[in-house]
Design a protein around this motif. Structure first.
Motif, PDB file in Angstrom:
ATOM      1  N   ARG A   1      10.091 -21.184  -9.704  1.00 51.49           N
ATOM      2  CA  ARG A   1       8.595 -21.941  -9.788  1.00 51.49           C
ATOM      3  C   ARG A   1       8.607 -21.878 -11.753  1.00 51.49           C
ATOM      4  O   ARG A   1       9.192 -21.028 -12.325  1.00 51.49           O
ATOM      5  N   TYR A   2       8.479 -23.604 -11.755  1.00 52.46           N
ATOM      6  CA  TYR A   2       8.550 -23.627 -13.198  1.00 52.46           C
ATOM      7  C   TYR A   2       6.894 -24.614 -13.768  1.00 52.46           C
ATOM      8  O   TYR A   2       6.012 -24.918 -12.663  1.00 52.46           O
TER       9      TYR A   2
ATOM     10  N   LEU B   1      -3.678 -35.078 -26.658  1.00 47.67           N
ATOM     11  CA  LEU B   1      -3.941 -33.546 -26.460  1.00 47.67           C
ATOM     12  C   LEU B   1      -2.106 -33.376 -25.879  1.00 47.67           C
ATOM     13  O   LEU B   1      -1.841 -33.637 -24.583  1.00 47.67           O
ATOM     14  N   ARG B   2      -3.120 -31.731 -26.159  1.00 41.99           N
ATOM     15  CA  ARG B   2      -1.790 -31.269 -24.951  1.00 41.99           C
ATOM     16  C   ARG B   2      -1.973 -30.976 -23.594  1.00 41.99           C
ATOM     17  O   ARG B   2      -2.994 -31.155 -23.768  1.00 41.99           O
ATOM     18  N   GLN B   3      -1.187 -31.491 -22.913  1.00 45.16           N
ATOM     19  CA  GLN B   3      -1.339 -31.213 -21.396  1.00 45.16           C
ATOM     20  C   GLN B   3      -0.740 -31.258 -20.522  1.00 45.16           C
ATOM     21  O   GLN B   3       0.483 -30.816 -20.860  1.00 45.16           O
ATOM     22  N   SER B   4      -0.609 -29.683 -19.126  1.00 38.69           N
ATOM     23  CA  SER B   4       0.157 -29.500 -18.263  1.00 38.69           C
ATOM     24  C   SER B   4       0.281 -29.736 -16.965  1.00 38.69           C
ATOM     25  O   SER B   4      -1.444 -30.159 -16.653  1.00 38.69           O
TER      26      SER B   4
ATOM     27  N   HIS C   1      -8.674 -28.694 -17.775  1.00 32.40           N
ATOM     28  CA  HIS C   1      -8.704 -29.190 -19.118  1.00 32.40           C
ATOM     29  C   HIS C   1      -7.956 -28.785 -19.938  1.00 32.40           C
ATOM     30  O   HIS C   1      -6.255 -28.378 -19.702  1.00 32.40           O
ATOM     31  N   PHE C   2      -8.110 -29.617 -21.449  1.00 36.79           N
ATOM     32  CA  PHE C   2      -6.961 -29.960 -22.375  1.00 36.79           C
ATOM     33  C   PHE C   2      -6.295 -28.807 -22.784  1.00 36.79           C
ATOM     34  O   PHE C   2      -7.031 -27.144 -23.009  1.00 36.79           O
ATOM     35  N   ASN C   3      -4.911 -28.656 -23.168  1.00 36.94           N
ATOM     36  CA  ASN C   3      -4.216 -27.355 -23.734  1.00 36.94           C
ATOM     37  C   ASN C   3      -5.125 -26.470 -23.333  1.00 36.94           C
ATOM     38  O   ASN C   3      -5.025 -25.105 -23.433  1.00 36.94           O
ATOM     39  N   THR C   4      -4.750 -26.464 -21.464  1.00 40.71           N
ATOM     40  CA  THR C   4      -4.667 -24.702 -20.918  1.00 40.71           C
ATOM     41  C   THR C   4      -3.196 -24.538 -19.833  1.00 40.71           C
ATOM     42  O   THR C   4      -2.684 -25.936 -19.755  1.00 40.71           O
ATOM     43  N   ASN C   5      -3.110 -23.659 -19.368  1.00 37.99           N
ATOM     44  CA  ASN C   5      -1.830 -23.874 -18.633  1.00 37.99           C
ATOM     45  C   ASN C   5      -2.727 -24.979 -16.736  1.00 37.99           C
ATOM     46  O   ASN C   5      -3.857 -24.305 -16.785  1.00 37.99           O
ATOM     47  N   GLY C   6      -0.729 -24.763 -16.319  1.00 35.90           N
ATOM     48  CA  GLY C   6      -1.067 -25.701 -15.165  1.00 35.90           C
ATOM     49  C   GLY C   6      -0.810 -25.142 -14.314  1.00 35.90           C
ATOM     50  O   GLY C   6      -1.333 -23.880 -13.939  1.00 35.90           O
ATOM     51  N   THR C   7      -0.869 -25.910 -13.488  1.00 32.39           N
ATOM     52  CA  THR C   7      -0.565 -25.615 -11.678  1.00 32.39           C
ATOM     53  C   THR C   7       1.154 -25.435 -11.760  1.00 32.39           C
ATOM     54  O   THR C   7       1.920 -26.911 -12.476  1.00 32.39           O
ATOM     55  N   PRO C   8       1.940 -23.970 -11.812  1.00 35.45           N
ATOM     56  CA  PRO C   8       3.021 -23.898 -11.200  1.00 35.45           C
ATOM     57  C   PRO C   8       3.842 -25.338 -10.218  1.00 35.45           C
ATOM     58  O   PRO C   8       3.256 -25.494  -9.362  1.00 35.45           O
ATOM     59  N   ILE C   9       4.948 -25.146 -10.602  1.00 37.23           N
ATOM     60  CA  ILE C   9       6.087 -26.827  -9.535  1.00 37.23           C
ATOM     61  C   ILE C   9       7.465 -25.833  -8.850  1.00 37.23           C
ATOM     62  O   ILE C   9       8.021 -24.681  -9.331  1.00 37.23           O
TER      63      ILE C   9
END
Length: 169
Positions: free
Chosen positions: A58-59, A69-72, A77-85
């Motif tokens: 998982r990545y 803005l940093r995007q996951s 939302h900006f600057n938050t953790n995203g969904t693993p791949i």
């Protein structure tokens, strides 16, 4: 037994491909005895990126560029953790889309009662946020006035802000 993750970065405001975006890939799990994988690539002129030779796992994927803005990947939302791949053996994940929003900036000038610029004043950007079900003001950025009274608060999400200056004593 190795896979890949490929995609493209875009300007969320214009839809144009973004070059020179730093895309970071972090392994969220690693095989026992192996070092965790963390690598980065810069997008090409068309906003394309590719990570190859990846082990199954998982990545997490994130993107950052000056002025944006940093995007996951997968975050709402900006600057938050995203969904693993998730990546299976020999799997090639393609068509990952990362949309980066231009940062907002607040600029201004602090003047005294005579209209003269005031230097070294702390200026804060505040925004309503919900904490524990209650709406309240929270500081989301700050700056300091220059020798001519000017300030700049960068890296803000789009939205409405209250700007407060702390007067000198």
């Amino acid at each position: 037994g190795q896979g890949s993750i490929e995609g493209q970065a875009f300007n969320a405001a214009t839809g144009a491909p973004l070059k020179k975006v730093t895309v970071r890939l972090n392994a969220l799990n690693s095989a026992q005895g192996k070092m965790p994988v963390a690598m980065s690539k810069e997008t090409d002129d068309q906003g394309n990126f590719a990570f190859t030779g990846l082990d199954p796992g998982r990545y997490a994927l994130s993107a950052q560029r000056q002025g944006f803005l940093r995007q996951s990947y997968g975050s709402r939302h900006f600057n938050t953790n995203g969904t693993p791949i998730p990546l299976a053996q020999d799997q090639h994940v393609k068509s990952i889309v990362l949309k980066l929003s231009p940062q907002s900036v607040i600029v201004g000038k602090v003047l005294d009662e005579d209209g003269e610029p005031v230097s070294n004043v702390q200026v804060r950007a505040l925004k309503f946020v919900y904490r524990n079900g209650t709406k309240q003001w929270a500081q989301v950025g700050n700056g300091q006035t220059s020798d001519i009274g000017e300030y700049r608060i960068a890296n803000l999400e789009p939205g409405r802000y209250l700007v407060a200056a702390n007067p000198r004593k």
